[in-house]
Design a protein around this motif. Sequence first.
Motif, PDB file in Angstrom:
ATOM      1  N   PHE A 147     -11.349  -7.018   6.473  1.00 51.61           N
ATOM      2  CA  PHE A 147     -10.629  -7.517   5.299  1.00 51.61           C
ATOM      3  C   PHE A 147     -10.571  -9.043   5.328  1.00 51.61           C
ATOM      4  CE2 PHE A 147      -7.804  -3.842   3.588  1.00 51.61           C
ATOM      5  CZ  PHE A 147      -8.901  -3.006   3.554  1.00 51.61           C
ATOM      6  N   ARG A 148     -10.354  -9.599   6.523  1.00 57.00           N
ATOM      7  CA  ARG A 148     -10.278 -11.056   6.646  1.00 57.00           C
ATOM      8  C   ARG A 148     -11.584 -11.704   6.204  1.00 57.00           C
ATOM      9  NH1 ARG A 148      -8.967 -14.293  12.326  1.00 57.00           N
ATOM     10  NH2 ARG A 148      -8.637 -16.378  11.407  1.00 57.00           N
ATOM     11  N   ALA A 149     -12.707 -11.173   6.658  1.00 58.81           N
ATOM     12  CA  ALA A 149     -14.009 -11.727   6.296  1.00 58.81           C
ATOM     13  C   ALA A 149     -14.284 -11.567   4.807  1.00 58.81           C
ATOM     14  CB  ALA A 149     -15.110 -11.062   7.114  1.00 58.81           C
ATOM     15  N   LEU A 150     -13.921 -10.429   4.247  1.00 58.24           N
ATOM     16  CA  LEU A 150     -14.132 -10.199   2.822  1.00 58.24           C
ATOM     17  C   LEU A 150     -13.288 -11.146   1.980  1.00 58.24           C
ATOM     18  CD1 LEU A 150     -14.198  -6.302   2.870  1.00 58.24           C
ATOM     19  CD2 LEU A 150     -16.103  -7.776   2.209  1.00 58.24           C
ATOM     20  N   GLN A 151     -12.056 -11.418   2.413  1.00 56.36           N
ATOM     21  CA  GLN A 151     -11.203 -12.332   1.658  1.00 56.36           C
ATOM     22  C   GLN A 151     -11.741 -13.759   1.739  1.00 56.36           C
ATOM     23  OE1 GLN A 151      -8.470 -11.281  -0.263  1.00 56.36           O
ATOM     24  NE2 GLN A 151      -8.812 -13.334  -1.089  1.00 56.36           N
TER      25      GLN A 151
ATOM     26  N   TYR B 172       1.832  -9.939   9.665  1.00 57.70           N
ATOM     27  CA  TYR B 172       1.069 -10.338   8.495  1.00 57.70           C
ATOM     28  C   TYR B 172      -0.248  -9.573   8.439  1.00 57.70           C
ATOM     29  CZ  TYR B 172       4.426 -14.162   8.225  1.00 57.70           C
ATOM     30  OH  TYR B 172       5.582 -14.886   8.139  1.00 57.70           O
ATOM     31  N   SER B 173      -0.665  -9.279   7.230  1.00 57.16           N
ATOM     32  CA  SER B 173      -1.822  -8.420   7.011  1.00 57.16           C
ATOM     33  C   SER B 173      -2.905  -9.184   6.259  1.00 57.16           C
ATOM     34  CB  SER B 173      -1.388  -7.186   6.208  1.00 57.16           C
ATOM     35  OG  SER B 173      -2.467  -6.356   5.912  1.00 57.16           O
ATOM     36  N   TYR B 174      -4.101  -9.244   6.845  1.00 55.17           N
ATOM     37  CA  TYR B 174      -5.213  -9.947   6.200  1.00 55.17           C
ATOM     38  C   TYR B 174      -5.732  -9.173   4.983  1.00 55.17           C
ATOM     39  CZ  TYR B 174      -5.889 -13.640   9.672  1.00 55.17           C
ATOM     40  OH  TYR B 174      -5.738 -14.749  10.460  1.00 55.17           O
ATOM     41  N   GLY B 175      -6.374  -9.937   4.096  1.00 50.52           N
ATOM     42  CA  GLY B 175      -6.924  -9.354   2.880  1.00 50.52           C
ATOM     43  C   GLY B 175      -6.147  -9.739   1.646  1.00 50.52           C
ATOM     44  N   GLY B 176      -5.274 -10.775   1.784  1.00 56.05           N
ATOM     45  CA  GLY B 176      -4.443 -11.190   0.670  1.00 56.05           C
ATOM     46  C   GLY B 176      -4.692 -12.621   0.239  1.00 56.05           C
TER      47      GLY B 176
ATOM     48  N   LYS C 103       1.835  -9.107   3.133  1.00 56.28           N
ATOM     49  CA  LYS C 103       0.968 -10.210   2.734  1.00 56.28           C
ATOM     50  C   LYS C 103       1.773 -11.336   2.092  1.00 56.28           C
ATOM     51  CE  LYS C 103      -3.335  -7.618   2.289  1.00 56.28           C
ATOM     52  NZ  LYS C 103      -2.880  -6.413   3.032  1.00 56.28           N
ATOM     53  N   GLU C 104       3.102 -11.206   2.094  1.00 58.47           N
ATOM     54  CA  GLU C 104       3.957 -12.227   1.488  1.00 58.47           C
ATOM     55  C   GLU C 104       4.342 -13.272   2.537  1.00 58.47           C
ATOM     56  OE1 GLU C 104       4.445 -12.445  -1.700  1.00 58.47           O
ATOM     57  OE2 GLU C 104       3.233 -10.637  -1.937  1.00 58.47           O
ATOM     58  N   ILE C 105       3.348 -14.034   2.966  1.00 60.38           N
ATOM     59  CA  ILE C 105       3.513 -14.929   4.110  1.00 60.38           C
ATOM     60  C   ILE C 105       4.411 -16.117   3.779  1.00 60.38           C
ATOM     61  CG2 ILE C 105       2.253 -16.357   5.775  1.00 60.38           C
ATOM     62  CD1 ILE C 105      -0.135 -14.259   4.910  1.00 60.38           C
TER      63      ILE C 105
ATOM     64  N   GLU D 251      -4.707 -17.864   4.328  1.00 58.42           N
ATOM     65  CA  GLU D 251      -4.834 -19.171   4.991  1.00 58.42           C
ATOM     66  C   GLU D 251      -3.518 -19.622   5.615  1.00 58.42           C
ATOM     67  OE1 GLU D 251      -3.404 -19.943   0.863  1.00 58.42           O
ATOM     68  OE2 GLU D 251      -4.941 -18.660   1.771  1.00 58.42           O
ATOM     69  N   LEU D 252      -2.421 -18.966   5.288  1.00 58.85           N
ATOM     70  CA  LEU D 252      -1.120 -19.330   5.864  1.00 58.85           C
ATOM     71  C   LEU D 252      -0.859 -18.633   7.196  1.00 58.85           C
ATOM     72  CD1 LEU D 252       1.154 -19.274   2.664  1.00 58.85           C
ATOM     73  CD2 LEU D 252      -0.033 -21.225   3.713  1.00 58.85           C
TER      74      LEU D 252
END
Length: 272
Positions: free
Chosen positions: A243-247, A176-180, A155-157, A184-185
């Motif tokens: 995770f993407r939707a929740l973030q 890259y992993s969503y939920g962080g 998640k360190e994009i 948006e990057l």
Amino acid sequence: MNDTTARESSTAPPAATAPDRPRFLLRKMRSSCATQPIYKWTLPAFAGRLPDGRTYNTCPSAGICKNLCYARSGTFRFSNVLRSHESNLQYVLDDPKAWEAQMTKELENDRYHTHNVRTHVRVHDSGDYFSEEYLSAWLRIMRNTPEVVFYSYTKEIELFERRVRPKPPANFRWRYSYGGLQDELIEPGHLHVDVFPDEESLAEAGYTSQAPSDLRGAYGPETLGIPANNIAHLKKRQGARTFRALQRAANAEKNDRRAKRSGPAARRPQSD
């Protein structure tokens, strides 16, 4: 290793003798999606306190994932398991040069070169690249062990776009992993992974499942999906969203709260 994330909250007294280090730092991955020999390096997930009192955060860009993380429940929280993972972190923090040298030397061992396929190392099945210095150490290890393939979910994009993408090691694959906090990057074309409630929702979204092999994290298509781990309380907490939707929802709520605190924007005077 000096950094602003996994830093000391108080100075630990110097040890009278050098701590015992394990012969092997990497462990063989044992899971239903590890269909080929994969070794892993593990840190404790997210935040905690080391036995000497220091606090740490190994996932500085964690967002909603910190409340849905499989590595913060189950066997990962067994005292002996957590102790091992925290020992790994202490080694990195207290003697980074020795840790880097041992990791590099270890990867030359016949243990990692006895198969007819290339050895793969998943850097972090728990934890993340918590500082630029730590990431730089791993990049040196990768370049010094070109026969091994390394891969990571991260998640360190911002850090990766600045430090890795311009000139990555040829044997390193990341996703890259969503939920962080930096979702948006993630741009079109970036390899990424999202966590879905189940296989059905994953397929409906047009994603490829990671379940058959974790090496899809290294070699899979741009859009990779992971079905939620079968941990009842986490599945209930996640509900029907990714995770993407929740973030996204968490970010929207945060922006709404900020707007309410700021009040209505001042109107500009109109010119004649």
